[in-house]
Scaffold this active site. Sequence first.
Site, PDB file in Angstrom:
ATOM      1  N   SER A  78       0.862  -1.192   0.000  1.00 46.49           N
ATOM      2  CA  SER A  78       0.000   0.000   0.000  1.00 46.49           C
ATOM      3  C   SER A  78       0.889   1.229   0.000  1.00 46.49           C
ATOM      4  CB  SER A  78      -0.891   0.006   1.243  1.00 46.49           C
ATOM      5  OG  SER A  78      -1.532   1.271   1.410  1.00 46.49           O
ATOM      6  N   TYR A 113      -1.647  -0.514  10.329  1.00 43.82           N
ATOM      7  CA  TYR A 113      -1.789  -0.801   8.896  1.00 43.82           C
ATOM      8  C   TYR A 113      -0.531  -0.379   8.146  1.00 43.82           C
ATOM      9  CZ  TYR A 113      -3.702  -0.744   4.152  1.00 43.82           C
ATOM     10  OH  TYR A 113      -3.906  -0.957   2.817  1.00 43.82           O
TER      11      TYR A 113
END
Length: 242
Positions: free
Chosen positions: A136, A149
């Site tokens: 990501s 995350y």
Amino acid sequence: MNFQNRTAIVTGGTSGIGESTVRQLLEKGATVLVLGRNAEKGKQLEALGNCKFYSCDVADPASIESVCSKILEAHPTIDILVNNAGMSLDGTVESLTLEEWNRIFAVNVTSIYLMSKYIVPAMRKNGYGRIINIGSTAGTVGAWGLHAYSATKGAVIQLSKSMAAEYAKEGILVNCLCPGGTMTPLMEGIGANDLDDFAKLFPIGRLAQPDEIARTIVFLASEEASFMAGSTVLVDGGFTCI
């Protein structure tokens, strides 16, 4: 790109980017083994032909081991592994519980380690493999309120580089694809106004559709990417260039 006689595994393959990747690989002739928790969607994908659904909770090491054993018994040759399964979790180091921290690492990082642990030996036997790990943009830049995350996706990037350095000589090419904001089920809890504001952060002026991300995954799985190993490929609408 032709994937005839190629067998691919896609984790988290019943929704979002994973489902789009499954469909595109099938369209190009691959046999696709889908890992996920949505059995109903799995049956729909199986109906497309050359597709087999395996129920798997990637947060559970025993579930991964069991599924990989079943897969390798039925399909000794695995050419492509797309480690797509993931979860997002809001929170800071202060607000996150240890249980939440451990779970997101189990899904986003440990599942990649375990899937690769079981599948790489099968690839080595054939001297061929393509592994695409999904990171990501949050793994390359800081992200407010997404401490765990971001940490997991940074770990995915570095794991991918280390795996690439280890296995490239054996014909197993490992790369990491880092999407920007994409309209997947993970976005469903975000209100329309907030999504509009989020989209304004991208120079391209919008969020991605899963198909757009999947096209790059399929490219990395193909012979067109035969000289790519250890790359971190950003498909983020310009998010990280500003």
